[in-house]
Design an enzyme around this catalytic site. Sequence first.
Site, mmCIF file in Angstrom:
data_model
loop_
_atom_site.group_PDB
_atom_site.id
_atom_site.type_symbol
_atom_site.label_atom_id
_atom_site.label_comp_id
_atom_site.label_asym_id
_atom_site.label_seq_id
_atom_site.Cartn_x
_atom_site.Cartn_y
_atom_site.Cartn_z
ATOM 1 N N SER A 124 49.080 37.095 71.086
ATOM 2 C CA SER A 124 48.377 38.245 71.646
ATOM 3 C C SER A 124 48.019 37.984 73.098
ATOM 4 C CB SER A 124 47.087 38.442 70.843
ATOM 5 O OG SER A 124 46.215 39.291 71.514
ATOM 6 N N ALA A 125 47.912 39.051 73.858
ATOM 7 C CA ALA A 125 47.457 38.936 75.248
ATOM 8 C C ALA A 125 46.047 38.365 75.318
ATOM 9 C CB ALA A 125 47.482 40.312 75.905
ATOM 10 N N TYR A 149 38.761 35.420 66.541
ATOM 11 C CA TYR A 149 40.126 35.933 66.330
ATOM 12 C C TYR A 149 41.050 35.438 67.445
ATOM 13 C CZ TYR A 149 44.087 39.007 66.966
ATOM 14 O OH TYR A 149 45.357 39.471 67.198
ATOM 15 N N LYS A 153 44.482 32.583 67.673
ATOM 16 C CA LYS A 153 45.802 32.740 68.319
ATOM 17 C C LYS A 153 46.044 31.595 69.306
ATOM 18 C CE LYS A 153 46.954 36.508 66.239
ATOM 19 N NZ LYS A 153 47.921 36.427 65.152
ATOM 20 N N PHE A 178 50.815 43.074 73.868
ATOM 21 C CA PHE A 178 49.753 43.793 74.552
ATOM 22 C C PHE A 178 49.199 44.833 73.559
ATOM 23 C CE2 PHE A 178 49.149 41.765 78.622
ATOM 24 C CZ PHE A 178 50.086 40.744 78.457
ATOM 25 N N ASN A 198 38.723 50.181 64.772
ATOM 26 C CA ASN A 198 38.190 49.466 65.938
ATOM 27 C C ASN A 198 38.977 49.814 67.178
ATOM 28 O OD1 ASN A 198 36.312 47.593 64.598
ATOM 29 N ND2 ASN A 198 38.173 46.892 63.577
ATOM 30 N N ASP A 294 34.763 43.128 76.011
ATOM 31 C CA ASP A 294 35.895 43.837 76.631
ATOM 32 C C ASP A 294 36.094 43.400 78.071
ATOM 33 O OD1 ASP A 294 36.710 45.333 74.497
ATOM 34 O OD2 ASP A 294 35.871 47.239 75.201
#
Length: 332
Positions: A124-125, A149, A153, A178, A198, A294
Amino acid sequence: MRILVTGGTGYIGSHTCVQLLERGDDVIIIDNLCNSEASVVDSLEKITGRRPVFYEADIRDREALDRIFSAYDPEVVIHFAGLKAVGESVSKPLEYYENNISGTLTLLEVMRAHDCRKMVFSSSATVYGTPASVPIREEFPTGGTTNPYGTTKLFLERILTDLTVSDPRWSVALLRYFNPIGAHQSGLIGDDPTGIPNNLMPYVTRVAKGTLPVLSVYGNDYPTHDGTGVRDYIHVEDLAAGHVAVLPCMKTPGVHIYNLGTGVGYSVLDIINAFERSTGVKIAYRITERRPGDIAECWSDPSRAAKELGWKAERTLEDMCRSAWNFEKSKA
Ligand code: NAD
Ligand code: UFG
């Protein structure tokens, strides 16, 4: 090829299985159905005219894996299975580390015991943390993940890399996704999270359908063109095609790292506008506080995959919105 797909009834896995079945691969799916439905196997058969082998099994169940490897002798594993809810991972770190990391370790041990040393891994990015700049290239540093999470990764990328160093027979692809959105053109499979979504697009489609009243836009004070968060949204069918494109690389031992994105960033308001424009349905939204964890913007430089794999995302933002809406409408 004989390909074992873990998490193959899930969102990205199912779209990848369609393309593998369509090109004639023998597909063996294992999924414990913790976030998907067995009926996806019927949808795969409806779409492709071919039925994959399906086992309801957990990647942590060594005996089950052992039996499946003995029966099918897969040449490659495409490994999608994992828990993926960022917020939930903060409140349940042990469950996330146990499922994603212990599960992958068990899978790798069984692969090694059966002389299968080729894995395509869903990364994942998120492994880039807060990038120093955009677009993000594969050689950017990884680390600084902000939730368990993302850390699973990051750790798994490291574990897989260490494995290739320890034994040069291993070949591993780390595919850094992405933001996949959209659904298969048939409307039969798509992103169908249980409970309140989500992620942005499934939330948007449920507001469009009237299942949810209003979309919260998490912050409009980011340093972006309209203040809302910017991401690299990629059609899930393009993302699935990236997995097919990487398969020839698996003949070459070592680690193969690719960003799978479009190279274009869109804001939350861009997504709402594109959705309204391409479907004709209005989205009720309100601006709220930023969501913790975020980042302002995140988009890829996908040129390595273009150059080395001949892969490029082709579908437009309108295709993504229309197909996501088509799937939402066709759900019971
Ligand atoms: P998904 O939840 O739809 O699919 C994952 C599947 O794995 C589910 O069907 C689930 O039932 C299964 N699963 C989970 N734990 C398992 C276990 N222990 N044993 C067997 N099956 C198990 O998620 P998705 O969006 O299709 O994501 C697939 C992979 O891609 C995941 O590893 C995810 O972390 C990664 N990823 C997803 C995104 C995204 O935005 N969707 C972005 C980056 C990376
Ligand atoms: N957003 C909203 N309202 C919502 C949901 C999201 O405004 O209800 C905003 C977010 O603040 C962000 C953008 O929409 O700016 C995209 O959010 P998503 O939750 O859809 O996606 P993220 O970029 O946060 O994360 C996703 C996956 C991760 C993965 C990451 C990789 O959920 O698993 O992409 O880039 F690691």
